[in-house]
Design a protein around this motif. Structure first.
Motif, PDB file in Angstrom:
ATOM      1  N   THR A  34       0.823  -1.209   0.000  1.00 30.35           N
ATOM      2  CA  THR A  34       0.000   0.000   0.000  1.00 30.35           C
ATOM      3  C   THR A  34       0.856   1.257   0.000  1.00 30.35           C
ATOM      4  O   THR A  34       0.387   2.322  -0.356  1.00 30.35           O
ATOM      5  N   ASP A  35       2.093   1.145   0.413  1.00 31.09           N
ATOM      6  CA  ASP A  35       2.975   2.304   0.456  1.00 31.09           C
ATOM      7  C   ASP A  35       3.803   2.364  -0.813  1.00 31.09           C
ATOM      8  O   ASP A  35       4.590   1.479  -1.098  1.00 31.09           O
ATOM      9  N   SER A  36       3.604   3.402  -1.568  1.00 28.08           N
ATOM     10  CA  SER A  36       4.363   3.581  -2.786  1.00 28.08           C
ATOM     11  C   SER A  36       5.565   4.472  -2.484  1.00 28.08           C
ATOM     12  O   SER A  36       5.429   5.514  -1.856  1.00 28.08           O
ATOM     13  N   TYR A  38       7.125   6.275  -4.486  1.00 28.96           N
ATOM     14  CA  TYR A  38       7.141   7.471  -5.331  1.00 28.96           C
ATOM     15  C   TYR A  38       5.723   7.837  -5.713  1.00 28.96           C
ATOM     16  O   TYR A  38       4.969   7.015  -6.217  1.00 28.96           O
ATOM     17  N   GLU A  39       5.343   9.062  -5.458  1.00 28.59           N
ATOM     18  CA  GLU A  39       4.079   9.601  -5.952  1.00 28.59           C
ATOM     19  C   GLU A  39       4.393  10.766  -6.857  1.00 28.59           C
ATOM     20  O   GLU A  39       5.156  11.660  -6.492  1.00 28.59           O
ATOM     21  N   ASP A  40       3.793  10.749  -8.020  1.00 33.54           N
ATOM     22  CA  ASP A  40       4.023  11.809  -8.992  1.00 33.54           C
ATOM     23  C   ASP A  40       3.442  13.115  -8.455  1.00 33.54           C
ATOM     24  O   ASP A  40       2.241  13.209  -8.191  1.00 33.54           O
ATOM     25  N   PRO A  41       4.274  14.141  -8.253  1.00 32.98           N
ATOM     26  CA  PRO A  41       3.763  15.392  -7.695  1.00 32.98           C
ATOM     27  C   PRO A  41       2.700  16.052  -8.570  1.00 32.98           C
ATOM     28  O   PRO A  41       1.810  16.732  -8.073  1.00 32.98           O
ATOM     29  N   ASP A  42       2.782  15.866  -9.880  1.00 31.54           N
ATOM     30  CA  ASP A  42       1.764  16.444 -10.773  1.00 31.54           C
ATOM     31  C   ASP A  42       0.398  15.813 -10.531  1.00 31.54           C
ATOM     32  O   ASP A  42      -0.626  16.492 -10.519  1.00 31.54           O
ATOM     33  N   LEU A  43       0.379  14.489 -10.321  1.00 31.35           N
ATOM     34  CA  LEU A  43      -0.890  13.817 -10.061  1.00 31.35           C
ATOM     35  C   LEU A  43      -1.459  14.225  -8.711  1.00 31.35           C
ATOM     36  O   LEU A  43      -2.675  14.383  -8.567  1.00 31.35           O
ATOM     37  N   VAL A  44      -0.599  14.411  -7.725  1.00 31.70           N
ATOM     38  CA  VAL A  44      -1.062  14.851  -6.404  1.00 31.70           C
ATOM     39  C   VAL A  44      -1.644  16.251  -6.501  1.00 31.70           C
ATOM     40  O   VAL A  44      -2.703  16.542  -5.939  1.00 31.70           O
ATOM     41  N   ASP A  47      -5.063  16.079  -8.061  1.00 33.73           N
ATOM     42  CA  ASP A  47      -6.065  15.590  -7.112  1.00 33.73           C
ATOM     43  C   ASP A  47      -6.482  16.687  -6.141  1.00 33.73           C
ATOM     44  O   ASP A  47      -7.671  16.832  -5.830  1.00 33.73           O
TER      45      ASP A  47
END
Length: 60
Positions: A34-36, A38-44, A47
Motif C-alpha cells: 500500500t505504500d508507494s 514514489y508519488e508523482d507530484p503532478d498527479l497529487v 487531485d
C-alpha cells in the motif's frame, strides 16, 4: 436428490470454498503493497485541485 447430484454438489462446494480459502491464504502470505515509494507530484497536485471543484452534474 440422487447420489450423482450430491457428489456434484460436494465437488462444487469444495471448489468454491477451497478457492476462497486459497485466496485468503495467498493474501495473508503476500499482501498487496500500500505504500508507494514514489508519488508523482503532478498527479497529487491535480487531485488537490480537483477536490475544490463542484461535483459535475448532467442536464438531461
Amino acid at each position: 436428490m440422487s447420489a450423482g447430484a450430491i457428489v456434484m454438489m460436494i465437488i462444487a462446494m469444495v471448489i468454491v470454498w477451497g478457492g476462497l480459502a486459497a485466496a485468503i491464504v495467498n493474501l495473508r502470505l503476500r499482501p498487496n503493497k500500500t505504500d508507494s515509494p514514489y508519488e508523482d507530484p503532478d498527479l497529487v497536485a491535480d487531485d488537490i485541485a480537483r477536490e475544490h471543484l463542484p461535483h459535475p452534474t448532467r442536464d438531461t
